[in-house]
Design an enzyme around this catalytic site. Structure first.
Site, PDB file in Angstrom:
ATOM      1  N   ASP A 477       0.835  -1.203   0.000  1.00 51.92           N
ATOM      2  CA  ASP A 477       0.000   0.000   0.000  1.00 51.92           C
ATOM      3  C   ASP A 477       0.869   1.253   0.000  1.00 51.92           C
ATOM      4  O   ASP A 477       2.061   1.208   0.344  1.00 51.92           O
ATOM      5  CB  ASP A 477      -0.882  -0.064   1.262  1.00 51.92           C
ATOM      6  CG  ASP A 477      -2.156   0.753   1.146  1.00 51.92           C
ATOM      7  OD1 ASP A 477      -2.295   1.516   0.186  1.00 51.92           O
ATOM      8  OD2 ASP A 477      -3.004   0.618   2.053  1.00 51.92           O
ATOM      9  N   ASP A 547     -10.880   2.133  -3.063  1.00 54.97           N
ATOM     10  CA  ASP A 547     -11.407   1.858  -1.722  1.00 54.97           C
ATOM     11  C   ASP A 547     -12.927   1.879  -1.727  1.00 54.97           C
ATOM     12  O   ASP A 547     -13.548   1.508  -0.727  1.00 54.97           O
ATOM     13  CB  ASP A 547     -10.877   2.887  -0.717  1.00 54.97           C
ATOM     14  CG  ASP A 547      -9.507   2.497  -0.204  1.00 54.97           C
ATOM     15  OD1 ASP A 547      -9.096   1.341  -0.438  1.00 54.97           O
ATOM     16  OD2 ASP A 547      -8.843   3.339   0.420  1.00 54.97           O
TER      17      ASP A 547
HETATM   18  C1  DGJ Z   1      -5.815   1.910   1.866  1.00 64.16           C
HETATM   19  C2  DGJ Z   1      -6.209   0.661   1.147  1.00 64.16           C
HETATM   20  O1  DGJ Z   1      -6.723   0.967  -0.110  1.00 64.16           O
HETATM   21  C3  DGJ Z   1      -7.202  -0.107   1.989  1.00 64.16           C
HETATM   22  O2  DGJ Z   1      -7.658  -1.219   1.280  1.00 64.16           O
HETATM   23  C4  DGJ Z   1      -6.560  -0.485   3.278  1.00 64.16           C
HETATM   24  O3  DGJ Z   1      -5.507  -1.378   3.040  1.00 64.16           O
HETATM   25  C5  DGJ Z   1      -6.053   0.756   3.992  1.00 64.16           C
HETATM   26  N1  DGJ Z   1      -5.229   1.569   3.157  1.00 64.16           N
HETATM   27  C6  DGJ Z   1      -5.296   0.379   5.233  1.00 64.16           C
HETATM   28  O4  DGJ Z   1      -4.703   1.454   5.828  1.00 64.16           O
END
Ligand code: DGJ
Length: 728
Positions: A477, A547
Site C-alpha cells: 500500500d 477503496d
Molecule cells: C488503503 C487501502 O486501499 C485499503 O484497502 C486499506 O488497506 C487501507 N489503506 C489500510 O490502511
C-alpha cells in the site's frame, strides 16, 4: 518483419498487424513524422512530410529557417532554436542556456526488444518484436539521443523510449525529458482522459481540442487518483466498436504529463513523459538517462479496439508474475471487517468461516505491527504487535494454513509515522525541506527512498517478515502523496531528481522482493487506486482498484479501469452493506456479479453477516471457478455504460476462440412501464451457433450480435444477471 528501411529516401516504415508508422529525414538531419494510421503498403516519401510548405527545408532557404522549425512534424523536438511549440527535451547547460537540438546521425534495426535499466517495460522475444533505434546528437552540448521504437507482430502496438547520454565534457542538467512526441494533422478528434479522486478513480472524460495546450498530469509523486498517465484521441462519433482511436499510455508510476497541443497550422503535438515540474536530472560526463516507456496504439475499431489491444499487450507482454495466466486464490481481507480492531482469535474465526464457504486465502490488512491501533502511528516499525497476535506471525500463518487457507499480509513500506521508533531514531529519513515542518497526510510522512540505507532498511523490514512465516501474498500500500520535496541525502544540484529516484527505488524494491520470493502474489495498492498504472503491473499482476467497494460506484470505476487494463488486473471484492463509503444497500448477488469482473474476493466480517448472505458465498465461489478462466483471458466488450445512460450497465467477455461468452447486466435504476432493453452481444463468431444457458433455443452468432436478446426485467433497483452463452 515489421520494420522496413528505404535507404534511398531515408524512410522507416514500422508495421504492426493493422497499423503503419512512418518516419523520415528532412534535409539529411531533421527526424520527422510522416504517417501513423491504418496499415498501408507504400513506404511513402518525404513529399508526404509536412516540411512547412515553401520554403521547404533550411538548406533551400536559410532566411526562413524559423518557419520550417515551427511547423516541422518533429519526432523528438528540441528546445529554443525555432520551434515555439512544446519541446520534448530541455536542458540547462553549464553556461545557463536551455537550447538543445537532436539532429539525426544514424539508425539500427534489430530483432527483439531491449529492456530499460531500472524501469518496467513491455517485453517480447525476437519472434514477436523488432526494434528501430534512431540516433541523434546535439553537437554543441555533446548530448547523444537514442529514440527507441519497438513494433509487435501480435498486437497493434508500438512502444517508445529514449535514452540520452552526455558525451560532452561538462555536466548537463536535463530539465525536461518527454518519452514520446507525435506530430499529426488536427482532424476531428476529441481528447479522452481519465480523471478521479479517492474512491472515484478513473472516470472517462472527453474534451474538445482547442488551439494551445490541453493536458492531464500528476506532480504528486504517484500516477494518482486524480489523473491517469494516458490520453486518447478519438474521432468524433467513435463508438465502442467503430471509429479511429489513438491511445497513448505511460509505463510509469510517478509524475507524468500527457499533453496535446494544437498549433496555428492545425497540427497536433501529442506528448507523454515525466512531468517537467519538479524535475531536474544532472547528467555527468558519460552518464545516460533512460526515459520510461510509452505505449501507443491506433485502431479503427473504436474504444473497444483500443481496450482489447492494451489488454492483450499487458497480459502477454507486461505482466510477469507466475499468476499471470492463473486463477488467483479467492481471498478474504479483514480491512472492512475489523479495521484496526482484531487479534489472532478474530482472524482465525474469519478464516474458519471463510474455509467453510470455499474461500482460499486470508489477508491480514493494516494494524498488525508496532502499536498501530489507528492510523496515527507506527509506520516503519514492522515488528508484529504481540498483544494482538500472541505467538507472532508464524503462529497465525500456521494456524491459518492448518485451517486450509493461504495467508497474506499488508505493508505500507514507503512510509514513516512521526510517532514511530523509526522516526525517533532517524528523523532525517523522512522527505522534508530544511527549515519547514513537512505536511502530514493521514498523519504520516514519506520515506526518502533516494537514500540507500533507507531502501535497505525497507527491504529488510519486508523481507524478514516474509522469511519468518508462510506468506503467499503481499498487499503493498501507499497512502499519501509526496510533498515538501527535500532530501537530506541528495546534493543541492540533485534535489530535482528526488521524485524520479523515489519511483526507481520503489521499482528496485519490488524487483528485489520478487527475485527473493518468486512465487509471491503481489497486489499493489495506493489508498485504493492511486497507483493503478502499467508500471506497477510489471511487478504485480493485480492492483487494488478503489477503496470504494460499492457495487454501483464500482461500475464507473471498473469501466474506466477496464478501458485500459485486463479484468485479471482489477482488484475487486464483495463487501458488506450499508456500504462503508457511500452507505448504499445493494443485493449480495449484484455485489458478487460486479466483483467477478475483477480478481474477486471478500472484504467483510464473514462471521457477522446474515445467514442468507453467507449461504450465497459458496455459490459465488462456484461462479468464480466456473467463469474466471474466461473473464481473465477473454476479450472484453463494453455494451452499455451506466455512466452515460444513468440507468443500466452491461459488458461481455468473449473467449478468444469465440466458443463462449459471459454477459453481465446490471439494472441500476428501475423504470416504470417500459419495454425490456435489447442487448446486442458483440464479438461472437457470426457462423457459430450458440445457446444461452437456461434457454432451449439456439442462435447464430450474427443473430445475437445484430438482433440481440432482451435483458431481464427486474423489479427494484441494483439488480443484476449473468448471461452465459455457449457454442453448441
Ligand atoms: C488503503 C487501502 O486501499 C485499503 O484497502 C486499506 O488497506 C487501507 N489503506 C489500510 O490502511
Amino acid at each position: 518483419m515489421g520494420i522496413i528501411y528505404e535507404e534511398e529516401r531515408g524512410i522507416w516504415k514500422l508495421d504492426t498487424p493493422h497499423t503503419s508508422y512512418i518516419i523520415g529525414i528532412a534535409d539529411k538531419q531533421y527526424i520527422g513524422h510522416i504517417y501513423y494510421g491504418a496499415r498501408i503498403r507504400d513506404c511513402g516519401g518525404c513529399s508526404w512530410m509536412r516540411t512547412g510548405e515553401a520554403p521547404f527545408v533550411p538548406s533551400e532557404n536559410m532566411r526562413d529557417k524559423c518557419s520550417f522549425m515551427d511547423s516541422f512534424p518533429a519526432e523528438y523536438p528540441g528546445n529554443g532554436v525555432g520551434d515555439f511549440r512544446e519541446s520534448a527535451v530541455s536542458v540547462r547547460d553549464e553556461a545557463g542556456n536551455t537550447a538543445v537540438q537532436p539532429l539525426y546521425t544514424g539508425y539500427r534495426i534489430y530483432a527483439g526488444k531491449p529492456s530499460i535499466p531500472g524501469l518496467p517495460a513491455t517485453f517480447g522475444g525476437e519472434d514477436v518484436c523488432e526494434t528501430l533505434e534512431l540516433s541523434a546528437r546535439d553537437e554543441v552540448l555533446g548530448l547523444a539521443f537514442t529514440l527507441v521504437y519497438t513494433v509487435f507482430s501480435d498486437v497493434d502496438v508500438i512502444t517508445r523510449s529514449v535514452r540520452i547520454t552526455n558525451e560532452g565534457e561538462k555536466p548537463i542538467a536535463l530539465t525536461k525529458v518527454m518519452t514520446m512526441s507525435l506530430d499529426m494533422d488536427a482532424e476531428d478528434y476529441r481528447m479522452l482522459t481519465l480523471h478521479g479522486s479517492w474512491a472515484r478513480e478513473r472516470r472517462m472524460e472527453y474534451r474538445e481540442i482547442g488551439y494551445g495546450k490541453q493536458s492531464a498530469g500528476s506532480v504528486r509523486g504517484e500516477s494518482s487518483h486524480q489523473e491517469h498517465p494516458f490520453l486518447a484521441l478519438a474521432e468524433r462519433g467513435a463508438t465502442q466498436e467503430r471509429g479511429t482511436v489513438y491511445g497513448f499510455h505511460f509505463v510509469y508510476s510517478g509524475n507524468f504529463l500527457a499533453q496535446v497541443e494544437k498549433s496555428q497550422f492545425d497540427s497536433l503535438r501529442v506528448q507523454l513523459g515525466i512531468h517537467p515540474q519538479e524535475f531536474c536530472w544532472k547528467l555527468e560526463q558519460g552518464q545516460t538517462f533512460y526515459a520510461p516507456e510509452a505505449v501507443q496504439t491506433c485502431t479503427r475499431e473504436g474504444l473497444g479496439g483500443m481496450s482489447r489491444t492494451l489488454h492483450d499487450l499487458y497480459r502477454k507482454h507486461l505482466i510477469r508474475s507466475p499468476y499471470r495466466n492463473k486463477k488467483r486464490p479467492i481471498l478474504i481481507n479483514n480491512w472492512e471487517a475489523t479495521y484496526f480492531d482484531f487479534d489472532t482469535e478474530k482472524l482465525l474465526a474469519i478464516a474458519r468461516e471463510a474455509k467453510r464457504c470455499g474461500i482460499e486465502m486470508l489477508v491480514m490488512d493494516d494494524g498488525w505491527f508496532g502499536r498501530r491501533n489507528d492510523d496515527n502511528t507506527s509506520l516503519g516499525d514492522w515488528q508484529v504487535n504481540e498483544e494482538k497476535l500472541p505467538g507472532g506471525l508464524k503462529r497465525l500463518a500456521d494456524e491459518v494454513n492448518k485451517i486450509g487457507l493461504k495467508f497474506g499480509i499488508w505493508f505500507e513500506p514507503e512510509m514513516i509515522s512521526p510517532d514511530s521508533e523509526l522516526y525517533r531514531s532517524h528523523p532525517d529519513w523522512a522527505i522534508a525541506l530544511p527549515g519547514r515542518k513537512p505536511c502530514r497526510a493521514r498523519n504520516q510522512y514519506v520515506l526518502d527512498l533516494s537514500r540507500p540505507e533507507v531502501t535497505e532498511y525497507v527491504y529488510e523490514a519486508v523481507a524478514s517478515v516474509l522469511r519468518s512465516a508462510d506468506i503467499a501474498y503481499v498487499k503493498w500500500d501507499m497512502n499519501r502523496q509526496l510533498t515538501d520535496l527535500g532530501s537530506a541525502f541528495l546534493e543541492k544540484d540533485r534535489q530535482g531528481e528526488l521524485m524520479h529516484r523515489y519511483v526507481l527505488a520503489v521499482y528496485a524494491l519490488q524487483e528485489r522482493l520478487l527475485a527473493e520470493f518468486p512465487e509471491l502474489l503481489l497486489e499493489n495498492c495506493s489508498g485504493g487506486g492511486a497507483r493503478f498504472d502499467p508500471g506497477m503491473l510489471y511487478y504485480s499482476p493485480q492492483i487494488w482498484c478503489s477503496d470504494d467497494t460499492d457495487a454501483i460506484e464500482r461500475l464507473a470505476i471498473q469501466e474506466g479501469t477496464a478501458l485500459l487494463y485486463p479484468l485479471s488486473a482489477i482488484g475487486a471484492h464483495v463487501s458488506d452493506c450499508p456500504n462503508h463509503t457511500v452507505g448504499r444497500i445493494t443485493p449480495f448477488a449484484t455485489r458478487g456479479h460486479v466483483a467477478l469482473a475483477g480478481t474477486f474476493g471478500y472484504e467483510l466480517d464473514i462471521t457477522a453477516i446474515g445467514e442468507e448472505e453467507r449461504k450465497m458465498i459458496p455459490e459465488q465461489v462456484a461462479l468464480y471457478h466456473r467463469y474466471n478462466d474466461l473473464v481473465r483471458e477473454g476479450d472484453y466488450y463494453r455494451i452499455a455504460s451506466y455512466r452515460e445512460n444513468h440507468s443500466y450497465d452491461c459488458y461481455a467477455v468473449v473467449a478468444k476462440d469465440r466458443s463462449e461468452a459471459l454477459v453481465t447486466y446490471v439494472q441500476v435504476l428501475n423504470r416504470a412501464n417500459c419495454r425490456s432493453r435489447r442487448i446486442r452481444i458483440p464479438g461472437l463468431a457470426p457462423e457459430k451457433r450458440y445457446r444461452i444457458e437456461g434457454q432451449e433455443a439456439v442462435y447464430y452468432g450474427d443473430t445475437l450480435q445484430n438482433a440481440g436478446i432482451f435483458a431481464p426485467l427486474f423489479r427494484g433497483d441494483f439488480q443484476s444477471a449473468l448471461i452465459y452463452i455457449r457454442e453448441v
